[in-house]
Design an enzyme around this catalytic site. Structure first.
Site, PDB file in Angstrom:
ATOM      1  CB  SER A 129      -0.910   0.026   1.219  1.00  0.00           C
ATOM      2  OG  SER A 129      -1.621   1.245   1.232  1.00  0.00           O
ATOM      3  CE  LYS A 183      -2.836  -2.383  -0.641  1.00  0.00           C
ATOM      4  NZ  LYS A 183      -3.612  -2.240  -1.812  1.00  0.00           N
ATOM      5  CG  HIS A 186      -4.876  -0.787   3.849  1.00  0.00           C
ATOM      6  ND1 HIS A 186      -5.061  -0.200   2.614  1.00  0.00           N
ATOM      7  CD2 HIS A 186      -4.110   0.067   4.553  1.00  0.00           C
ATOM      8  CE1 HIS A 186      -4.423   0.957   2.577  1.00  0.00           C
ATOM      9  NE2 HIS A 186      -3.829   1.141   3.740  1.00  0.00           N
ATOM     10  CG  ASN A 187      -7.059  -1.306  -0.641  1.00  0.00           C
ATOM     11  OD1 ASN A 187      -6.086  -1.165   0.100  1.00  0.00           O
ATOM     12  ND2 ASN A 187      -6.944  -1.389  -1.942  1.00  0.00           N
ATOM     13  CD  GLU A 190      -7.341   3.561   0.305  1.00  0.00           C
ATOM     14  OE1 GLU A 190      -6.387   2.823   0.631  1.00  0.00           O
ATOM     15  OE2 GLU A 190      -7.599   3.832  -0.876  1.00  0.00           O
TER      16      GLU A 190
HETATM   17  P1  NAP Z   1      -0.746  -1.979 -14.222  1.00  0.00           P
HETATM   18  O1  NAP Z   1      -1.160  -0.847 -15.081  1.00  0.00           O
HETATM   19  O2  NAP Z   1      -1.746  -2.591 -13.325  1.00  0.00           O
HETATM   20  O3  NAP Z   1      -0.125  -3.140 -15.142  1.00  0.00           O
HETATM   21  C1  NAP Z   1       0.782  -2.856 -16.173  1.00  0.00           C
HETATM   22  C2  NAP Z   1       1.933  -3.824 -16.145  1.00  0.00           C
HETATM   23  O4  NAP Z   1       1.466  -5.172 -16.259  1.00  0.00           O
HETATM   24  C3  NAP Z   1       2.888  -3.607 -17.303  1.00  0.00           C
HETATM   25  O5  NAP Z   1       4.196  -3.806 -16.830  1.00  0.00           O
HETATM   26  C4  NAP Z   1       2.453  -4.677 -18.288  1.00  0.00           C
HETATM   27  O6  NAP Z   1       3.450  -5.037 -19.200  1.00  0.00           O
HETATM   28  C5  NAP Z   1       2.163  -5.796 -17.334  1.00  0.00           C
HETATM   29  N1  NAP Z   1       1.346  -6.861 -17.914  1.00  0.00           N
HETATM   30  C6  NAP Z   1       0.019  -6.829 -18.173  1.00  0.00           C
HETATM   31  N2  NAP Z   1      -0.388  -7.992 -18.697  1.00  0.00           N
HETATM   32  C7  NAP Z   1       0.701  -8.791 -18.768  1.00  0.00           C
HETATM   33  C8  NAP Z   1       0.919 -10.114 -19.228  1.00  0.00           C
HETATM   34  N3  NAP Z   1      -0.068 -10.864 -19.697  1.00  0.00           N
HETATM   35  N4  NAP Z   1       2.177 -10.597 -19.158  1.00  0.00           N
HETATM   36  C9  NAP Z   1       3.190  -9.859 -18.671  1.00  0.00           C
HETATM   37  N5  NAP Z   1       3.050  -8.598 -18.223  1.00  0.00           N
HETATM   38  C10 NAP Z   1       1.811  -8.072 -18.277  1.00  0.00           C
HETATM   39  O7  NAP Z   1       0.544  -1.514 -13.371  1.00  0.00           O
HETATM   40  P2  NAP Z   1       0.655  -0.739 -11.997  1.00  0.00           P
HETATM   41  O8  NAP Z   1      -0.327   0.382 -11.887  1.00  0.00           O
HETATM   42  O9  NAP Z   1       2.102  -0.452 -11.823  1.00  0.00           O
HETATM   43  O10 NAP Z   1       0.199  -1.814 -10.904  1.00  0.00           O
HETATM   44  C11 NAP Z   1       0.857  -3.064 -10.751  1.00  0.00           C
HETATM   45  C12 NAP Z   1       0.145  -3.885  -9.700  1.00  0.00           C
HETATM   46  O11 NAP Z   1       0.180  -3.171  -8.456  1.00  0.00           O
HETATM   47  C13 NAP Z   1      -1.350  -4.112  -9.990  1.00  0.00           C
HETATM   48  O12 NAP Z   1      -1.715  -5.384  -9.519  1.00  0.00           O
HETATM   49  C14 NAP Z   1      -2.045  -3.050  -9.176  1.00  0.00           C
HETATM   50  O13 NAP Z   1      -3.355  -3.429  -8.824  1.00  0.00           O
HETATM   51  C15 NAP Z   1      -1.139  -2.988  -7.956  1.00  0.00           C
HETATM   52  N6  NAP Z   1      -1.182  -1.726  -7.235  1.00  0.00           N
HETATM   53  C16 NAP Z   1      -1.211  -0.549  -7.884  1.00  0.00           C
HETATM   54  C17 NAP Z   1      -1.234   0.645  -7.167  1.00  0.00           C
HETATM   55  C18 NAP Z   1      -1.237   1.967  -7.879  1.00  0.00           C
HETATM   56  O14 NAP Z   1      -1.348   2.995  -7.186  1.00  0.00           O
HETATM   57  N7  NAP Z   1      -1.082   2.008  -9.180  1.00  0.00           N
HETATM   58  C19 NAP Z   1      -1.213   0.625  -5.767  1.00  0.00           C
HETATM   59  C20 NAP Z   1      -1.156  -0.600  -5.117  1.00  0.00           C
HETATM   60  C21 NAP Z   1      -1.137  -1.770  -5.856  1.00  0.00           C
HETATM   61  P3  NAP Z   1       3.575  -4.260 -20.614  1.00  0.00           P
HETATM   62  O15 NAP Z   1       4.344  -3.014 -20.324  1.00  0.00           O
HETATM   63  O16 NAP Z   1       4.287  -5.212 -21.474  1.00  0.00           O
HETATM   64  O17 NAP Z   1       2.180  -3.975 -21.083  1.00  0.00           O
END
Ligand code: NAP
Length: 477
Positions: A129, A183, A186-187, A190
């Site tokens: 988080s 987690k 937690h959300n 939130e």
């Molecule tokens: P995201 O937009 O959720 O995902 C994009 C990433 O996933 C890219 O690196 C993409 O690769 C990869 N991807 C998608 N499909 C794939 C596949 N089939 N094989 C391999 N790679 C694949 O990214 P994010 O916002 O950084 O979040 C990452 C994780 O953290 C998620 O589970 C999200 O829920 C969690 N999270 C996010 C936040 C936030 O604030 N953003 C906070 C807490 C937790 P390409 O570049 O090749 O498309």
């Protein structure tokens, strides 16, 4: 070639920031891999100081890790996560560790752990988080998985976690899906916390006539006391923002339809399955749904809704009453969240230390707040505490706030200001402290139409009344 002690797969916002955080800590050498090479190249080019060991293929990535291989997956939750897990599991060996740092549903984590562990590979679902900034500067981390995997993983996660009062905000929450479950809760908390602050703002504005800038000032003051928290702090900032295009308060030009990504819904669905009332969280989720029902809201006629105005004789006393109502409702939301964790732990055979969970939420995460110290103390003093509301500190806080809480909920209702989370929290409190609930009547109704039976207060056994017959009572057990 020198090898990395930790790898990151998925270099979008979260993964790239987490990789940079890992690389900035002494002792870590970080391998990176992303499905599309352009993200990997951009990260390496922008951050040469990180000395990343970058790979273009998953085979190269796996070969660049020292054993036990440890990789954190930060990709899109769902199918993306499954694809990366299976690619790693094909290549990893016994004793290696796959960490899913995304927002997975805990039941998916339980399933994945079962599958991956068949090969002797550890699978850790870790809730992370703090969003983008937390990933870079120090998140709150909630890992599940085996105790054995935590021996390797724990020090690495501790090196990047936020620090609150000298302690890293990470603990081994429990086995398999425990980390993602916590987690998720937690959300959910939130959601409730945000909705409660929004309701307080609405009352101060609609009933008190305060401008967004004035409410911002009130929140800044509140942030110096028992409500001190990240969410109060950022709300004060949002409310002080002026829209450059119109010169109006930004909050007045933002469409009043709140979105969500699903973890609040998961929390409520899980709590329904567990039979745990998380009414404050549920009202917060439903409030967002109502806000987004644009067709219905637009079609609503002008009701003469029987409202009466809220006469405020003493502005300072009014603001203090709203603060107390917010604090009491917030205590209820956290109490319900911790109850849900306890229920989830019982259902899934997890040993979750509630005091330790409160501690790791003190820094890095969105609900970080001063009063988590009090929650941690409460569960530290008594691990079996039946409800947070029954700890001396919180009992006193609720007693102090109760009269104001009732006044605010009642007057908001009379004035026609919607306060679903304030009101449901107060009703939950009243339900919990009631010596007798109308549930007895509900049992009678259920027995009438469905012969669902009931128990009596004065003798053991299960009973049914012959409603369509002579109305005599029979014992059915
Ligand atoms: P995201 O937009 O959720 O995902 C994009 C990433 O996933 C890219 O690196 C993409 O690769 C990869 N991807 C998608 N499909 C794939 C596949 N089939 N094989 C391999 N790679 C694949 O990214 P994010 O916002 O950084 O979040 C990452 C994780 O953290 C998620 O589970 C999200 O829920 C969690 N999270 C996010 C936040 C936030 O604030 N953003 C906070 C807490 C937790 P390409 O570049 O090749 O498309």
């Amino acid at each position: 070639m020198s090898k990395a002690n930790i790898g990151v797969v998925g270099l979008a916002v979260m993964g790239s920031n987490l990789a940079r955080n890992l690389a900035s800590r002494a002792g870590n050498s970080v391998a990176i891999y992303n499905r599309s090479v352009d993200k990997t190249e951009a990260l390496v080019a922008q951050h040469p100081e990180a000395n990343f060991i970058a790979s273009e293929t998953i085979d190269e990535f796996v070969a660049s890790l020292s054993t036990p291989r440890t990789a954190i997956i930060m990709v899109q939750a769902g199918a993306g996560t499954d694809a990366v897990i299976s690619a790693l599991a094909e290549r990893f060996e016994e004793g290696d560790i796959i960490v899913d740092g995304g927002n997975a549903l805990y039941t998916d984590t339980i399933r994945r752990e079962k599958e991956v562990s068949q090969k002797g590979i550890h699978f850790v679902g870790a809730g992370i988080s703090g969003g983008e900034e937390g990933a870079l500067k120090g998140p709150s981390i909630m890992p599940g998985g085996t105790k054995e995997s935590y021996e390797t993983l724990g020090p690495i996660l501790a090196s990047i976690a936020a620090v609150a009062e000298g302690e890293p905000c990470v603990t081994h929450v429990g086995t398999d899906g425990a980390g993602h479950f916590v987690k998720m809760i937690h959300n959910g908390i939130e959601y409730a916390d945000m909705q409660l602050i929004a309701e307080a703002y609405d009352i101060l504005r609609q009933a008190g006539g305060l401008s967004p800038m004035e409410v911002s000032g009130v929140l800044e003051n509140w942030n110096k006391g028992e409500l001190e928290s990240y969410l109060i702090e950022i709300t004060a900032e949002v409310l002080s923002q002026v829209d450059a295009k119109t010169g109006k308060p930004l909050v007045d030009v933002i469409l009043d339809a709140a979105g969500s990504k699903g973890t609040g819904v998961w929390t409520v669905q899980s709590a329904l399955d567990l039979g745990t009332p998380v009414s404050g969280i549920a009202e917060a989720v439903f409030a967002r749904s109502l806000s987004s029902q644009s067709a219905q809201r637009k079609a609503a006629p002008t009701f003469s809704a029987g409202t009466t105005s809220w006469d405020i004789a003493d502005q300072a006393a009014f603001i203090e009453s709203v603060r107390k109502a917010l604090y009491a409702s917030k205590i209820v939301a956290y109490a319900q969240g911790f109850d849900a964790i306890r229920a989830g732990a019982a259902e899934n055979n997890w040993e979750i230390n509630l005091g330790a969970v409160a501690k790791i939420w003190r820094g890095g995460c969105i609900i970080r707040a001063q009063f988590l110290n009090r929650i941690s103390d409460a569960y530290g003093k008594n691990e079996q505490l039946v409800s947070l509301l029954f700890d001396d500190y919180f009992t006193k806080a609720i007693e102090d706030a109760a009269a104001s809480w009732r006044e605010v909920v009642a007057k908001a209702s009379l004035a026609g200001i919607p306060v679903p989370a304030f009101a449901s929290s107060l009703s939950y409190f009243d339900g919990l402290r009631a010596t007798r609930l109308p549930a007895a009547l509900v049992q009678g109704q259920r027995d009438f139409f469905g012969a669902h039976t009931y128990k009596r207060v004065d003798m053991p056994g299960t009973f049914h009344t012959l409603w369509s017959g002579d109305k005599s009572e029979i014992r059915t057990d």
